[in-house]
Motif scaffolding. Structure first.
Motif, PDB file in Angstrom:
ATOM      1  N   THR A 112      -1.591  -6.663   3.084  1.00 38.90           N
ATOM      2  CA  THR A 112      -1.890  -6.530   4.512  1.00 38.90           C
ATOM      3  C   THR A 112      -2.674  -5.255   4.788  1.00 38.90           C
ATOM      4  O   THR A 112      -2.661  -4.310   3.997  1.00 38.90           O
ATOM      5  CB  THR A 112      -0.640  -6.489   5.431  1.00 38.90           C
ATOM      6  N   ASN A 140       5.656  -4.843   7.076  1.00 34.16           N
ATOM      7  CA  ASN A 140       4.514  -4.573   6.214  1.00 34.16           C
ATOM      8  C   ASN A 140       4.119  -3.102   6.137  1.00 34.16           C
ATOM      9  O   ASN A 140       3.711  -2.624   5.074  1.00 34.16           O
ATOM     10  CB  ASN A 140       3.312  -5.416   6.651  1.00 34.16           C
ATOM     11  N   ALA A 165       9.652  -9.985   7.760  1.00 36.96           N
ATOM     12  CA  ALA A 165       9.297 -10.819   6.604  1.00 36.96           C
ATOM     13  C   ALA A 165      10.068 -10.353   5.362  1.00 36.96           C
ATOM     14  O   ALA A 165       9.997  -9.189   4.971  1.00 36.96           O
ATOM     15  CB  ALA A 165       7.789 -10.747   6.354  1.00 36.96           C
ATOM     16  N   THR A 168       8.747  -8.170   2.381  1.00 30.52           N
ATOM     17  CA  THR A 168       8.483  -6.742   2.560  1.00 30.52           C
ATOM     18  C   THR A 168       9.688  -5.900   2.131  1.00 30.52           C
ATOM     19  O   THR A 168       9.524  -4.764   1.691  1.00 30.52           O
ATOM     20  CB  THR A 168       8.087  -6.406   4.016  1.00 30.52           C
ATOM     21  N   CYS A 350      -2.096 -14.933   7.648  1.00 29.07           N
ATOM     22  CA  CYS A 350      -0.761 -14.621   8.148  1.00 29.07           C
ATOM     23  C   CYS A 350      -0.654 -15.171   9.574  1.00 29.07           C
ATOM     24  O   CYS A 350      -1.672 -15.468  10.213  1.00 29.07           O
ATOM     25  CB  CYS A 350      -0.521 -13.112   8.112  1.00 29.07           C
ATOM     26  N   PRO A 351       0.564 -15.337  10.087  1.00 31.84           N
ATOM     27  CA  PRO A 351       0.696 -15.873  11.455  1.00 31.84           C
ATOM     28  C   PRO A 351      -0.003 -14.999  12.496  1.00 31.84           C
ATOM     29  O   PRO A 351      -0.594 -15.527  13.454  1.00 31.84           O
ATOM     30  CB  PRO A 351       2.209 -15.936  11.688  1.00 31.84           C
ATOM     31  N   LYS A 385       2.622 -13.856   2.298  1.00 32.89           N
ATOM     32  CA  LYS A 385       3.745 -12.993   2.670  1.00 32.89           C
ATOM     33  C   LYS A 385       4.672 -13.674   3.685  1.00 32.89           C
ATOM     34  O   LYS A 385       5.730 -13.148   4.004  1.00 32.89           O
ATOM     35  CB  LYS A 385       3.252 -11.649   3.203  1.00 32.89           C
ATOM     36  N   TYR A 386       4.265 -14.825   4.183  1.00 34.74           N
ATOM     37  CA  TYR A 386       5.030 -15.539   5.209  1.00 34.74           C
ATOM     38  C   TYR A 386       5.252 -16.997   4.814  1.00 34.74           C
ATOM     39  O   TYR A 386       4.846 -17.906   5.526  1.00 34.74           O
ATOM     40  CB  TYR A 386       4.300 -15.492   6.552  1.00 34.74           C
ATOM     41  N   ASP A 388       7.687 -18.941   4.940  1.00 32.05           N
ATOM     42  CA  ASP A 388       8.521 -19.774   5.800  1.00 32.05           C
ATOM     43  C   ASP A 388       7.753 -20.430   6.942  1.00 32.05           C
ATOM     44  O   ASP A 388       8.254 -21.336   7.599  1.00 32.05           O
ATOM     45  CB  ASP A 388       9.685 -18.959   6.381  1.00 32.05           C
ATOM     46  N   VAL A 389       6.528 -19.951   7.180  1.00 33.18           N
ATOM     47  CA  VAL A 389       5.728 -20.544   8.248  1.00 33.18           C
ATOM     48  C   VAL A 389       5.359 -21.987   7.899  1.00 33.18           C
ATOM     49  O   VAL A 389       5.213 -22.830   8.782  1.00 33.18           O
ATOM     50  CB  VAL A 389       4.455 -19.692   8.500  1.00 33.18           C
TER      51      VAL A 389
END
Lengths: 403, 403
Positions: A112, A140, A165, A168, A350-351, A385-386, A388-389
């Motif tokens: 990031t 992050n 997240a 991290t 990323c979201p 890094k996300y 679960d989205v």
């Protein structure tokens, strides 16, 4: 001890203008506002040439004269910066935009854009002889400061909401940081950190409570200018939580203007927020200079779940002065945008970054963005890094299965 | 249609030498061995200059003349390549090594070096008019090919062991790939894919079953040579599963030699494997030219859990011809190495990459690596893709807690 030839002059208050030294530890101004770094841009304009950059390393340290670190040996670097600007022809065409780009801050250490602030912030902390850094974080930034702290030999004490997240956390631990979780928001973590700072005299690396993180973020603006061959784009969109990125980009562009490296035109800066946490958007809609704490904030774009940013007035100032705007999008809109950009362009954002394409869609519809505008979306991190989205059932195959 | 000016001549068998065209779809040779790409290096040596690279984009496409894509419009790129070479002074000093470096392939789209093979492989597939790609994968290759496939408008059918890194599933799904899980190893997935290929005529992108992935991996070798200013390092270590990276690096160095861009000296290439899956190490110890299927393989470095690689003979050849070696390390050794590199250097490697520092420790002790050797560890991916490797209890703080 080799000099970086930084043109740093010192620090000044972003509100009252009071000056401070950059050769000792300073955090906020007496008046409570963030401090910013000043440079001798007149000398820089005379001595520094765009061509000097040609053979520089492709990291953010290529701009070392415009960064606050004075000695080369204090630079803590693991290859951060000069992230790619990627054309999005397919996603652009869907909105009748000819020149849509994404600057991908996922392709940087720690995945990031927080790496930029950490690289410059930790380097300067090292130069100032700091031994312990602490901060509240939505994940992050804490990960990035822990990682750079490890390389610098500086201890990190990180306080993070349990909803941040999960990956991290692992980065902080891998780097050897002292990590604590809190059932609350970053603002709750900030209070705990504040008491720790008062008690132990630790270096407070909270957003905008030290002046150097923003200098790291500034390099996104420097890079965009260089990557567009010093003809800045028409619009830059940025997912806005603490807002350091937009403040940094604006500061970069003003400095480049002062040096005569770019012309009068500035990109219109757009702060994009989640509908569940949109203090800047509210303030912009009401033409206010500051935002109000956003109660009960909630969004899957956790990195921009910041109910009240210390630098809100600087974000709003950057928007007003560039004829920009502020837009919010729902979690559903960002999820749809993430899917379109991944499936049509092969970029898993990323979201937070996904809010931008949803915002571009609104701004193209409203006419704020014209069909031939050069538009840059600043994707602040890697989608990996996300995880679960992305939710879906995945079918299993038996060993003797036929596809 | 703008030409890349690629010097590609065609394909040849890595075993029997039989020639094939690179302008139609070709997979393995009739004899069953992988095909490799040949270039007109004599012409390249005459026409191409090192200085030509100076103003090239900082992606692997800076070497486009030495890559197989013939038309610019077929290049599928999201900013891959020119990953940083990072000095590891602290981790090196622990082993009395003065010149230890890590080339960090975590800083690339999709967070692993698989992006290189996918970028070049998918680009060439697009050039060849392919509409559906399929492959068995230990996760990261499938993720990368899905992502680049999405950008190219090519459908991906991916078959993955259920034990592969969970995040890679999400990348495949985000990119819109058709993903299937198998309770088994990559070799089991390969059999299912093989039947799908036979039935549907899909493009088989299994490791070394198409000739272009290796050309993407080759760019790691080109970059190392350029990043060391065409004076190649003494040792390069590579975590070896399918082995395409080590084959690619060797191919790159031989091509650069033929062009006269580097001298006679080649780095000693070191294949590093997990003790739980070490077919190459066994073969090397027995001075064999090929490996034997490694029964009941198991390691937390799942990306190198490859019991028998199709290109094993090429890996062994590269090792023998460069006076290299092959070393295995235990999962405990790799976990300790991961921790040291993260905590002392701020680089959170993938478990596969962490095997390298453990191997360096052994090779420094044995004398294979001397104190002033220039040593490059090729970290194949970002640690953030393997969060489960870091396990620890994290303390919670109450809102009124004191640090």
């Amino acid at each position: 001890m080799k000099l970086t030839n930084s043109y740093i002059k010192g620090l000044y208050c972003s509100k009252c203008g009071k000056k401070y030294s950059a050769r000792e530890v300073n955090h906020l101004c007496e008046c409570g506002a963030p401090l910013l770094v000043s440079y001798d841009l007149e000398r820089a304009a005379k001595e520094l040439k765009k061509e000097d950059l040609r053979d520089r390393p492709t990291s953010l340290w290529r701009y070392k004269e415009l960064l606050p670190v004075e000695y080369e040996e204090n630079i803590v670097s693991i290859g951060e910066g000069m992230t790619p600007v990627i054309p999005l022809p397919a996603a652009g065409a869907r909105l009748n935009l000819k020149n849509l780009y994404l600057k991908d801050e996922g392709i940087i250490p720690t995945g990031t854009f927080k790496a930029r602030g950490a690289a410059v912030g930790v380097s300067k902390a090292k130069e100032l002889g700091v031994d312990t850094i602490t901060m509240p974080t939505n994940g992050n930034a804490g990960a990035a400061w822990s990682i750079y702290g490890a390389r610098a030999g500086i201890r990190s004490v990180i306080v993070m909401p349990e909803d941040a997240a999960a990956i991290t956390r692992k980065e902080c631990l891998a780097a050897g940081a002292e990590l604590y979780l809190v059932k609350g928001l970053i603002s709750d973590c900030g209070k705990i950190v504040g008491r720790g700072v008062a008690r132990h005299g630790w270096y407070d690396a909270s957003t905008l409570k030290e002046p150097y993180r923003i200098e790291g973020k500034k390099t996104m603006g420097l890079e965009i200018a260089e990557q567009f061959n010093w003809e800045v784009p028409d619009v830059i969109l940025y997912p806005t939580g603490g807002g350091v990125g937009i403040i940094g980009i604006y500061k970069a562009l003003k400095e480049l203007q002062e040096m005569g490296w770019i012309g009068e035109k500035l990109p219109r800066l757009v702060a994009v927020q989640a509908e569940g946490c949109a203090p800047i958007v509210r303030a912009f809609q009401e033409s206010k200079k500051e935002s109000v704490f956003f109660e009960n904030s909630s969004t899957i774009a956790f990195g921009i779940n910041v109910p009240k940013a210390l630098g809100d007035f600087l974000v709003l100032d950057a928007i007003y002065r560039t004829n920009g705007t502020a837009v919010s999008v729902t979690d559903e809109e960002l999820a749809a945008a993430l899917s379109v950009v991944a499936k049509t362009e092969g970029i898993f954002t990323c979201p937070e970054g996904a809010t931008l394409y949803a915002a571009v869609e609104k701004l193209a519809a409203s006419g704020f963005i014209a069909g031939d505008d050069k538009v840059v979306m600043l994707n602040t991190g890697a989608g990996i890094k996300y995880p679960d989205v992305i939710q879906s059932e995945i079918p299993y195959l038996e060993l003797d299965a036929e596809l």
